[in-house]
Motif scaffolding. Structure first.
Motif, PDB file in Angstrom:
ATOM      1  N   ASN A 107      66.637  67.765  73.525  1.00 47.14           N
ATOM      2  CA  ASN A 107      65.890  67.722  74.785  1.00 47.14           C
ATOM      3  C   ASN A 107      66.812  67.977  75.976  1.00 47.14           C
ATOM      4  O   ASN A 107      66.465  68.728  76.902  1.00 47.14           O
ATOM      5  N   GLU A 108      68.002  67.390  75.946  1.00 46.70           N
ATOM      6  CA  GLU A 108      68.958  67.579  77.041  1.00 46.70           C
ATOM      7  C   GLU A 108      69.411  69.035  77.130  1.00 46.70           C
ATOM      8  O   GLU A 108      69.540  69.597  78.227  1.00 46.70           O
ATOM      9  N   ALA A 109      69.641  69.641  75.981  1.00 52.44           N
ATOM     10  CA  ALA A 109      70.053  71.049  75.962  1.00 52.44           C
ATOM     11  C   ALA A 109      68.955  71.941  76.507  1.00 52.44           C
ATOM     12  O   ALA A 109      69.216  72.890  77.267  1.00 52.44           O
ATOM     13  N   ALA A 110      67.706  71.652  76.151  1.00 55.21           N
ATOM     14  CA  ALA A 110      66.575  72.440  76.649  1.00 55.21           C
ATOM     15  C   ALA A 110      66.480  72.350  78.167  1.00 55.21           C
ATOM     16  O   ALA A 110      66.285  73.358  78.856  1.00 55.21           O
ATOM     17  N   HIS A 111      66.644  71.138  78.696  1.00 56.17           N
ATOM     18  CA  HIS A 111      66.565  70.949  80.146  1.00 56.17           C
ATOM     19  C   HIS A 111      67.712  71.667  80.862  1.00 56.17           C
ATOM     20  O   HIS A 111      67.502  72.282  81.916  1.00 56.17           O
ATOM     21  N   PHE A 112      68.897  71.572  80.311  1.00 57.47           N
ATOM     22  CA  PHE A 112      70.029  72.208  80.980  1.00 57.47           C
ATOM     23  C   PHE A 112      69.882  73.729  80.936  1.00 57.47           C
ATOM     24  O   PHE A 112      70.131  74.420  81.941  1.00 57.47           O
ATOM     25  N   ALA A 113      69.460  74.266  79.800  1.00 58.42           N
ATOM     26  CA  ALA A 113      69.268  75.714  79.694  1.00 58.42           C
ATOM     27  C   ALA A 113      68.192  76.207  80.657  1.00 58.42           C
ATOM     28  O   ALA A 113      68.330  77.274  81.275  1.00 58.42           O
ATOM     29  N   GLU A 114      67.133  75.429  80.802  1.00 58.44           N
ATOM     30  CA  GLU A 114      66.081  75.801  81.759  1.00 58.44           C
ATOM     31  C   GLU A 114      66.600  75.750  83.190  1.00 58.44           C
ATOM     32  O   GLU A 114      66.224  76.574  84.030  1.00 58.44           O
ATOM     33  N   ALA A 115      67.466  74.786  83.483  1.00 58.36           N
ATOM     34  CA  ALA A 115      68.068  74.715  84.821  1.00 58.36           C
ATOM     35  C   ALA A 115      68.941  75.941  85.066  1.00 58.36           C
ATOM     36  O   ALA A 115      68.945  76.502  86.182  1.00 58.36           O
TER      37      ALA A 115
ATOM     38  N   ILE B 192      81.192  81.011  82.037  1.00 54.91           N
ATOM     39  CA  ILE B 192      80.301  82.152  82.281  1.00 54.91           C
ATOM     40  C   ILE B 192      80.199  82.474  83.766  1.00 54.91           C
ATOM     41  O   ILE B 192      80.197  83.638  84.164  1.00 54.91           O
ATOM     42  N   VAL B 193      80.120  81.409  84.594  1.00 59.73           N
ATOM     43  CA  VAL B 193      79.943  81.600  86.041  1.00 59.73           C
ATOM     44  C   VAL B 193      80.965  80.765  86.808  1.00 59.73           C
ATOM     45  O   VAL B 193      81.743  80.022  86.205  1.00 59.73           O
ATOM     46  N   SER B 194      80.930  80.877  88.118  1.00 59.30           N
ATOM     47  CA  SER B 194      81.863  80.114  88.956  1.00 59.30           C
ATOM     48  C   SER B 194      81.539  78.627  88.945  1.00 59.30           C
ATOM     49  O   SER B 194      80.415  78.220  88.592  1.00 59.30           O
ATOM     50  N   THR B 195      82.515  77.823  89.350  1.00 63.63           N
ATOM     51  CA  THR B 195      82.309  76.377  89.424  1.00 63.63           C
ATOM     52  C   THR B 195      81.187  76.043  90.391  1.00 63.63           C
ATOM     53  O   THR B 195      80.373  75.143  90.138  1.00 63.63           O
TER      54      THR B 195
ATOM     55  N   VAL C 189      73.540  74.392  89.170  1.00 63.70           N
ATOM     56  CA  VAL C 189      72.734  74.138  87.977  1.00 63.70           C
ATOM     57  C   VAL C 189      72.742  72.654  87.642  1.00 63.70           C
ATOM     58  O   VAL C 189      71.694  72.062  87.337  1.00 63.70           O
ATOM     59  N   LEU C 190      73.909  72.034  87.721  1.00 65.95           N
ATOM     60  CA  LEU C 190      74.031  70.609  87.415  1.00 65.95           C
ATOM     61  C   LEU C 190      73.132  69.780  88.318  1.00 65.95           C
ATOM     62  O   LEU C 190      72.493  68.820  87.863  1.00 65.95           O
ATOM     63  N   HIS C 191      73.066  70.147  89.587  1.00 64.61           N
ATOM     64  CA  HIS C 191      72.218  69.411  90.528  1.00 64.61           C
ATOM     65  C   HIS C 191      70.753  69.476  90.101  1.00 64.61           C
ATOM     66  O   HIS C 191      70.049  68.448  90.102  1.00 64.61           O
ATOM     67  N   VAL C 192      70.292  70.665  89.744  1.00 65.46           N
ATOM     68  CA  VAL C 192      68.892  70.819  89.296  1.00 65.46           C
ATOM     69  C   VAL C 192      68.649  70.002  88.036  1.00 65.46           C
ATOM     70  O   VAL C 192      67.626  69.320  87.898  1.00 65.46           O
ATOM     71  N   TYR C 193      69.607  70.056  87.118  1.00 62.94           N
ATOM     72  CA  TYR C 193      69.481  69.315  85.862  1.00 62.94           C
ATOM     73  C   TYR C 193      69.408  67.810  86.106  1.00 62.94           C
ATOM     74  O   TYR C 193      68.541  67.113  85.559  1.00 62.94           O
ATOM     75  N   GLN C 194      70.297  67.297  86.950  1.00 62.46           N
ATOM     76  CA  GLN C 194      70.337  65.854  87.205  1.00 62.46           C
ATOM     77  C   GLN C 194      69.119  65.366  87.974  1.00 62.46           C
ATOM     78  O   GLN C 194      68.741  64.197  87.852  1.00 62.46           O
ATOM     79  N   GLU C 195      68.507  66.258  88.742  1.00 58.88           N
ATOM     80  CA  GLU C 195      67.314  65.891  89.501  1.00 58.88           C
ATOM     81  C   GLU C 195      66.025  66.167  88.722  1.00 58.88           C
ATOM     82  O   GLU C 195      64.930  66.130  89.285  1.00 58.88           O
ATOM     83  N   ASP C 196      66.154  66.453  87.425  1.00 53.91           N
ATOM     84  CA  ASP C 196      65.001  66.758  86.562  1.00 53.91           C
ATOM     85  C   ASP C 196      64.201  67.953  87.054  1.00 53.91           C
ATOM     86  O   ASP C 196      62.981  68.027  86.877  1.00 53.91           O
ATOM     87  N   GLY C 197      64.912  68.911  87.639  1.00 52.22           N
ATOM     88  CA  GLY C 197      64.228  70.085  88.162  1.00 52.22           C
ATOM     89  C   GLY C 197      63.681  71.015  87.103  1.00 52.22           C
ATOM     90  O   GLY C 197      62.861  71.888  87.415  1.00 52.22           O
ATOM     91  N   ALA C 198      64.117  70.840  85.852  1.00 50.36           N
ATOM     92  CA  ALA C 198      63.627  71.690  84.767  1.00 50.36           C
ATOM     93  C   ALA C 198      62.562  71.006  83.920  1.00 50.36           C
ATOM     94  O   ALA C 198      62.097  71.570  82.929  1.00 50.36           O
ATOM     95  N   GLU C 199      62.163  69.817  84.318  1.00 48.09           N
ATOM     96  CA  GLU C 199      61.210  69.029  83.531  1.00 48.09           C
ATOM     97  C   GLU C 199      59.899  69.777  83.305  1.00 48.09           C
ATOM     98  O   GLU C 199      59.387  69.849  82.179  1.00 48.09           O
ATOM     99  N   ASP C 200      59.340  70.333  84.372  1.00 47.92           N
ATOM    100  CA  ASP C 200      58.047  71.015  84.256  1.00 47.92           C
ATOM    101  C   ASP C 200      58.129  72.206  83.311  1.00 47.92           C
ATOM    102  O   ASP C 200      57.192  72.458  82.532  1.00 47.92           O
TER     103      ASP C 200
END
Length: 230
Positions: A117-125, A163-166, A172-183
């Motif tokens: 589930n965590e991997a899915a959310h991070f990939a979506e972010a 893959i990308v810059s820091t 991406v981390l911000h979106v992931y931590q804020e559950d931005g990929a939940e929907d």
């Protein structure tokens, strides 16, 4: 004295007639069922009917206007999905995507454990912030990981920084931590449920469940769909 009439429905002749009627009714039902089976064999069974899939806002490889759309429902911690990615996807890419016959979509069905589930959310972010190209690079990186390795936020970030810059990785981390990929993940799960997907990987071709045994069967199915679209 007048003779009494025997009850009409209580004679051997009447019983014989009743039996014949029953036989004809049963025969008619059998013929009707056989006819329906024949009709169904020509028009296609219900399992062959295409189901509606919403492809909007989904990561895609290839031409979105290709005549065939292939969807994989997968789990990043699933060994069968990893094997599919390593052994089968290169054939799909070379034979179907690069030739313009098909576009390829990935939808999440995290069923193995919480790390899935965590991997899915991070990939979506990753997809939401950085788009298709980076998503697929990250997608590949996850499937290259040893499945015995624990998936974590730190691991995701390490792979993404390759893959990308820091700065982009931090977005991406911000979106992931804020559950931005939940929907997005929940939408994929709902789609899987609507299609009666029970395991991973599960493949659909233009909304039809792929039930073949190997890549030759998949290529044949795509070719038929391509011909039908012309």
């Amino acid at each position: 004295m007048a003779k009494k009439k025997k009850p009409a429905g209580n004679t051997p002749q009447a019983a014989s007639k009743t039996s014949k009627v029953i036989v004809w009714i049963v025969l008619a039902i059998v013929l009707l069922v056989a006819a329906l089976v024949l009709i169904n064999s020509y028009t296609g069974s219900s399992s062959d009917e295409a189901k509606e899939i919403n492809y909007e806002n989904q990561p895609v490889l290839g031409d979105e206007n290709a005549p065939v759309k292939i969807v994989e429902f997968g789990d990043y911690k699933c060994i069968h999905c990893q094997n599919f990615h390593d052994s089968n996807f290169p054939v799909i890419d070379q034979e179907l995507i690069q030739t313009g016959k098909a576009s390829f979509y990935f939808m999440n069905m995290p069923i193995i454990n919480q790390q899935s589930n965590e991997a899915a959310h991070f990939a979506e972010a990753v997809y939401q912030v950085l788009g298709d190209d980076v998503f697929w690079d990250f997608h590949d990186a996850l499937y290259e990981e040893d499945l015995n390795t624990a998936f974590s936020e730190e691991l995701f970030m390490d792979k993404l920084r390759n893959i990308v810059s820091t700065e982009e990785a931090e977005e991406v981390l911000h979106v992931y931590q804020e559950d931005g990929a939940e929907d997005a993940v929940e939408s994929d799960k709902e789609t899987a449920a609507d299609l009666d997907v029970e395991g991973t990987p599960t493949i659909f071709v233009n909304g039809k469940l792929f039930e073949g045994e190997d890549m030759n069967d998949l290529i044949e199915m795509v070719n038929k769909e391509t011909q039908g679209a012309n």
